[in-house]
Design a protein around this motif. Sequence first.
Motif, PDB file in Angstrom:
ATOM      1  N   SER A   1       0.810  -1.224   0.000  1.00 23.08           N
ATOM      2  CA  SER A   1       0.000   0.000   0.000  1.00 23.08           C
ATOM      3  C   SER A   1       0.837   1.266   0.000  1.00 23.08           C
ATOM      4  O   SER A   1       0.358   2.322  -0.412  1.00 23.08           O
ATOM      5  CB  SER A   1      -0.937   0.005   1.215  1.00 23.08           C
ATOM      6  OG  SER A   1      -0.205  -0.111   2.422  1.00 23.08           O
TER       7      SER A   1
ATOM      8  N   ASN B   1       2.313  -1.542  -6.326  1.00 28.74           N
ATOM      9  CA  ASN B   1       1.351  -0.697  -5.657  1.00 28.74           C
ATOM     10  C   ASN B   1      -0.004  -1.420  -5.688  1.00 28.74           C
ATOM     11  O   ASN B   1      -0.393  -1.954  -6.728  1.00 28.74           O
ATOM     12  CB  ASN B   1       1.268   0.637  -6.411  1.00 28.74           C
ATOM     13  CG  ASN B   1       0.506   1.712  -5.688  1.00 28.74           C
ATOM     14  OD1 ASN B   1      -0.550   1.453  -5.117  1.00 28.74           O
ATOM     15  ND2 ASN B   1       1.018   2.929  -5.728  1.00 28.74           N
TER      16      ASN B   1
ATOM     17  N   LYS C   1      -2.779  -0.406  -6.075  1.00 28.74           N
ATOM     18  CA  LYS C   1      -3.639   0.164  -7.124  1.00 28.74           C
ATOM     19  C   LYS C   1      -3.621  -0.680  -8.388  1.00 28.74           C
ATOM     20  O   LYS C   1      -4.603  -0.720  -9.136  1.00 28.74           O
ATOM     21  CB  LYS C   1      -3.170   1.590  -7.425  1.00 28.74           C
ATOM     22  CG  LYS C   1      -3.908   2.310  -8.547  1.00 28.74           C
ATOM     23  CD  LYS C   1      -3.357   3.716  -8.738  1.00 28.74           C
ATOM     24  CE  LYS C   1      -3.979   4.416  -9.936  1.00 28.74           C
ATOM     25  NZ  LYS C   1      -5.420   4.643  -9.762  1.00 28.74           N
TER      26      LYS C   1
ATOM     27  N   LEU D   1      -8.003   2.389  -1.545  1.00 27.86           N
ATOM     28  CA  LEU D   1      -7.976   2.728  -2.964  1.00 27.86           C
ATOM     29  C   LEU D   1      -9.227   3.475  -3.392  1.00 27.86           C
ATOM     30  O   LEU D   1      -9.166   4.391  -4.225  1.00 27.86           O
ATOM     31  CB  LEU D   1      -7.802   1.468  -3.806  1.00 27.86           C
ATOM     32  CG  LEU D   1      -6.445   0.756  -3.686  1.00 27.86           C
ATOM     33  CD1 LEU D   1      -6.433  -0.502  -4.538  1.00 27.86           C
ATOM     34  CD2 LEU D   1      -5.299   1.680  -4.082  1.00 27.86           C
TER      35      LEU D   1
ATOM     36  N   ASP E   1      -9.126   6.969  -2.055  1.00 30.33           N
ATOM     37  CA  ASP E   1      -8.276   7.773  -2.943  1.00 30.33           C
ATOM     38  C   ASP E   1      -9.114   8.388  -4.064  1.00 30.33           C
ATOM     39  O   ASP E   1      -8.918   9.550  -4.438  1.00 30.33           O
ATOM     40  CB  ASP E   1      -7.170   6.909  -3.564  1.00 30.33           C
ATOM     41  CG  ASP E   1      -6.050   6.580  -2.593  1.00 30.33           C
ATOM     42  OD1 ASP E   1      -5.913   7.269  -1.571  1.00 30.33           O
ATOM     43  OD2 ASP E   1      -5.297   5.618  -2.867  1.00 30.33           O
TER      44      ASP E   1
ATOM     45  N   ASN F   1       1.630   8.365   2.779  1.00 33.17           N
ATOM     46  CA  ASN F   1       1.245   7.431   1.724  1.00 33.17           C
ATOM     47  C   ASN F   1       1.221   8.138   0.378  1.00 33.17           C
ATOM     48  O   ASN F   1       0.409   9.039   0.156  1.00 33.17           O
ATOM     49  CB  ASN F   1      -0.135   6.828   2.027  1.00 33.17           C
ATOM     50  CG  ASN F   1      -0.556   5.833   0.967  1.00 33.17           C
ATOM     51  OD1 ASN F   1      -1.216   6.186   0.011  1.00 33.17           O
ATOM     52  ND2 ASN F   1      -0.170   4.583   1.143  1.00 33.17           N
TER      53      ASN F   1
ATOM     54  N   ASN G   1       0.103   7.293  -2.554  1.00 34.35           N
ATOM     55  CA  ASN G   1      -1.185   7.233  -3.253  1.00 34.35           C
ATOM     56  C   ASN G   1      -2.134   8.306  -2.754  1.00 34.35           C
ATOM     57  O   ASN G   1      -2.838   8.958  -3.540  1.00 34.35           O
ATOM     58  CB  ASN G   1      -1.828   5.859  -3.051  1.00 34.35           C
ATOM     59  CG  ASN G   1      -1.242   4.792  -3.944  1.00 34.35           C
ATOM     60  OD1 ASN G   1      -0.368   5.066  -4.759  1.00 34.35           O
ATOM     61  ND2 ASN G   1      -1.710   3.561  -3.792  1.00 34.35           N
ATOM     62  N   ARG G   2      -2.174   8.503  -1.434  1.00 28.40           N
ATOM     63  CA  ARG G   2      -3.097   9.484  -0.882  1.00 28.40           C
ATOM     64  C   ARG G   2      -2.659  10.902  -1.252  1.00 28.40           C
ATOM     65  O   ARG G   2      -3.500  11.752  -1.585  1.00 28.40           O
ATOM     66  CB  ARG G   2      -3.182   9.296   0.643  1.00 28.40           C
ATOM     67  CG  ARG G   2      -4.246  10.118   1.370  1.00 28.40           C
ATOM     68  CD  ARG G   2      -5.650   9.943   0.822  1.00 28.40           C
ATOM     69  NE  ARG G   2      -6.090   8.590   0.586  1.00 28.40           N
ATOM     70  CZ  ARG G   2      -6.618   7.766   1.518  1.00 28.40           C
ATOM     71  NH1 ARG G   2      -6.776   8.202   2.742  1.00 28.40           N
ATOM     72  NH2 ARG G   2      -7.003   6.545   1.196  1.00 28.40           N
TER      73      ARG G   2
ATOM     74  N   ARG H   1      -0.959  11.795  -3.936  1.00 31.56           N
ATOM     75  CA  ARG H   1      -1.251  11.996  -5.356  1.00 31.56           C
ATOM     76  C   ARG H   1      -2.748  12.149  -5.600  1.00 31.56           C
ATOM     77  O   ARG H   1      -3.163  12.933  -6.456  1.00 31.56           O
ATOM     78  CB  ARG H   1      -0.690  10.826  -6.172  1.00 31.56           C
ATOM     79  CG  ARG H   1       0.824  10.817  -6.300  1.00 31.56           C
ATOM     80  CD  ARG H   1       1.298   9.763  -7.272  1.00 31.56           C
ATOM     81  NE  ARG H   1       1.160   8.430  -6.745  1.00 31.56           N
ATOM     82  CZ  ARG H   1       2.146   7.705  -6.229  1.00 31.56           C
ATOM     83  NH1 ARG H   1       3.371   8.225  -6.147  1.00 31.56           N
ATOM     84  NH2 ARG H   1       1.944   6.480  -5.784  1.00 31.56           N
ATOM     85  N   SER H   2      -3.558  11.390  -4.857  1.00 34.80           N
ATOM     86  CA  SER H   2      -5.001  11.434  -5.090  1.00 34.80           C
ATOM     87  C   SER H   2      -5.556  12.830  -4.853  1.00 34.80           C
ATOM     88  O   SER H   2      -6.484  13.260  -5.548  1.00 34.80           O
ATOM     89  CB  SER H   2      -5.715  10.415  -4.202  1.00 34.80           C
ATOM     90  OG  SER H   2      -5.719  10.823  -2.846  1.00 34.80           O
TER      91      SER H   2
ATOM     92  N   THR I   1       8.604  11.707  -4.232  1.00 30.64           N
ATOM     93  CA  THR I   1       7.223  12.101  -4.520  1.00 30.64           C
ATOM     94  C   THR I   1       7.105  13.615  -4.591  1.00 30.64           C
ATOM     95  O   THR I   1       6.417  14.159  -5.466  1.00 30.64           O
ATOM     96  CB  THR I   1       6.276  11.526  -3.452  1.00 30.64           C
ATOM     97  OG1 THR I   1       6.382  10.097  -3.462  1.00 30.64           O
ATOM     98  CG2 THR I   1       4.833  11.913  -3.734  1.00 30.64           C
TER      99      THR I   1
END
Length: 883
Positions: free
Chosen positions: A278, A294, A296, A758, A761, A792, A794-795, A797-798, A835
């Motif tokens: 994750s 990932n 995702k 996910l 996100d 995180n 992903n979070r 970027r979301s 990131t």
Amino acid sequence: MDIARTPSNPDGNPEMADAAMQPKDPPEIRREDYKPFPWIVSETRLDFELGIDCTRVRSTLTVARNAKAEPSPTIRLNGDGIAAIVVTVDGEPSQSWVMDGDDLVLTLPGEAHEIGIETEIDPSANSQLMGLYASGGMLCTQCEAEGFRRITFFPDRPDVLSTYTVRMSGPRAQFPVLLCNGNKTGEGGDGDTHWAEWHDPWPKPSYLFALVAGDLVARSDSFTTMGGREVELNVWVREGDLDRTEHAMESLKRSMKWDEEVFGREYDLDLFNIVAVSDFNMGAMENKGLNVFNTKYVLADPETATDGDYDGVEGVIGHEYFHNWSGNRITCRDWFQLSLKEGFTVLRDQLFSADMGSEPVKRIEDVRVLRGIQFPEDSGPLAHPIRPDSYREISNFYTATVYNKGAEVIRMMRTMAGEEAFRKGTDLYFERHDGEAATCEDFVKAIEDGAGLDLAQFRRWYSQAGTPKVAVELDHEGDTARLALTQTVPPTPGQPDKAPMPIPLKLALIDRKSGTHSGERLVVLDKDTAEFTFDGFADKPALSINRTFSAPVSIDREVSREELVFLAAKDDDPFARYEAMQELMTGHLVAAVSGDLGDNDRQAARSDIAQAMQSVIEDDQLDDLMRGELMAMPGQTYIAERMLVADPGLIHAEREALKADLGKRLSEQFHALYDRAEKVPFSLDAEAKGARKVKTLVLAYAAAGDPAKAAELAAHQYERADNMTDRQGALMVLAGLDSAERTGKLIDFYNRYQGNALVIDKWFALQASSLHPQAIEHVKALRDHPDFTLKNPNRVRSLYMAFAANPAAFHAADGEGYRMIADLILELDPINAQTAARFVPPLGRWRRIEEGRAKLMREALERIAQAPKLSRDTFEQVTRSLG
């Protein structure tokens, strides 16, 4: 390998964060300075005593002098923020070593030695997510490009190939599953502790090392290769995610079969593992036999994943699997050759996805990504060739240029050679360089020899940055059509003057009366200017050019709206038909933003666009997947790229006005299309996916033309949805409307999926990317939401990447969007520099933006540049963006 506001470094360890910071002006690494490493590391043995807070690593390196390199009395072993506890040479404690910065330099008197090094690291403090780090109670690694040096001291460069034998031990209850590269050779336990041993027989560079330890469960299956090898397949996830792994497993098996059939590549181990993590900076990583992903790009079911997510899982799993040959069995000599593995593998995954689904739709999707991300990169301060000449921080070169343009360059070779000859070239490449660290030149030479092409001039595609522009003129006299082509490659940083490059252009000359042509032709423009003549045309034909997007260039031509309407309705090449629709709308919007349209011209243009759109809606020969592509409006970024200086506010206003006009003019046709599509039951086949696609597009046009009716229709779709594609599509439209339905459905969505990272996100991203006039305030509020974290990727970027890609909000005239992204970069940089650095390019496009906003964007960059202890990742991006 697939590319908000709290106190500084709130979630990470300050000491670990400082260790990741480098001098603001790191040294420049140049391709021309490459030298082979003076030592061969034939075998690497690693022993891990695993712990979340403390992991002890013992490494044993078998080294010998490299006869092909300049001799050296010392060996340099790279490190990054680690310290040696014990160093031995040939089993005896050594005092003949010194630290040079982060590196350990050891004096070796003889021809061959065995080096032992012991280190201790704290994975829980590794917020950079490079090296060995903790993620939700498990341990995992990410070593590309230079993460292995954060685990132990090693010549951490891609041309040092070694076989690896690894022993892992740790608490059985905490780490019941112990995974590494290669095949498992042993396992056992004693009380609460257990161990596993792994051996990878194929020599690999350190960046392909991988280790995972945690409480995981697997979906298991098998695949029999064309040579008869039985391969055990596992997709490892947390227990609650197991039921969402079927699509990933099926995608893996399809990838293995496809690579055998299309490229003749067979898998070479007895085991292939995929692990979903994750916390991951990238999409996935191709470590030999142990791909780390990932989440995702692994987890999917209809309730939580969209059709796009399903496609993404299949494409990324294919990409990482294909790396087994184009990246692992043959790797890069140095990081300047990154496109050797990534450009080639992107092409391979594109061809795979096209074969698994709709070839024309996949081609359009790939071009949309190229134009939306890589073209702006090519025209900005970060422009670089697909094989750069220098870098300061290699993680900044995991770019759309290296990946996507790199794929287009190889695709052009395939176009010029033909599929059969291109396959001969790739077969020769694999035969010549298996087990080696190769170069881009090695690949081009193999294609040249195998396919029988002369690629001497073509090599300029590897060394010149910038998107070529091709000016096109078609004249007609008697029965002859005369095509004049002129290419220019614009100046880019460090490359003011460019030489002409071979540009393969597929074209067809279409009879305007019959709508047919006598066949597609391939011409290669390899000079500044060239002229081609075609006989047998009593009347001037319509020109369909750069069919299938045969070259990654920008076409500049004077073409009437009447001809574009004709091509949008009649062209038999799906991409060229899509291109005509895009040109029709883009040309109108550029003229409107530039103030070149009077009211009569504006209405005439909109009428022509509506006519072309209606022909698309009513064409019963089209499937809905392709219909959806033809209905889509050009993105704001692409429109801006067609202008020397862009005003994002005006572009947004004109684009929304055109969308509203089409929504009103074609309301009846749009809603008839919606009613038809709504009757198609859910499945994952092409017909049902196409139906869902056009439904969302109709909602978007309706939202611009009749917001109240659109809100009602979207709310209805949301409530009836039996899949994530329909539910997300409806919520996307509602998120941009100032309506009562908006708030209720956003709350319902969150409550429905709370706890599913996910999907949450998606909830963040939908609001950050919405057309709502208060989008900036919504993002600020979401930054303080309990589910938001900077730890995180992903979070992060979301919320923030979605916001940076939202032109209406990011380019707010008062500069608040720029300030928000600058604040994020400064806050995120000490925690996760890789990131953070990826948020710099949107600010770096200030030179192509109107003066008022450009000043504010530059001020945001200058504020970042002045920050103390800025990471080398972010520092390089900011200084290059400022120029």
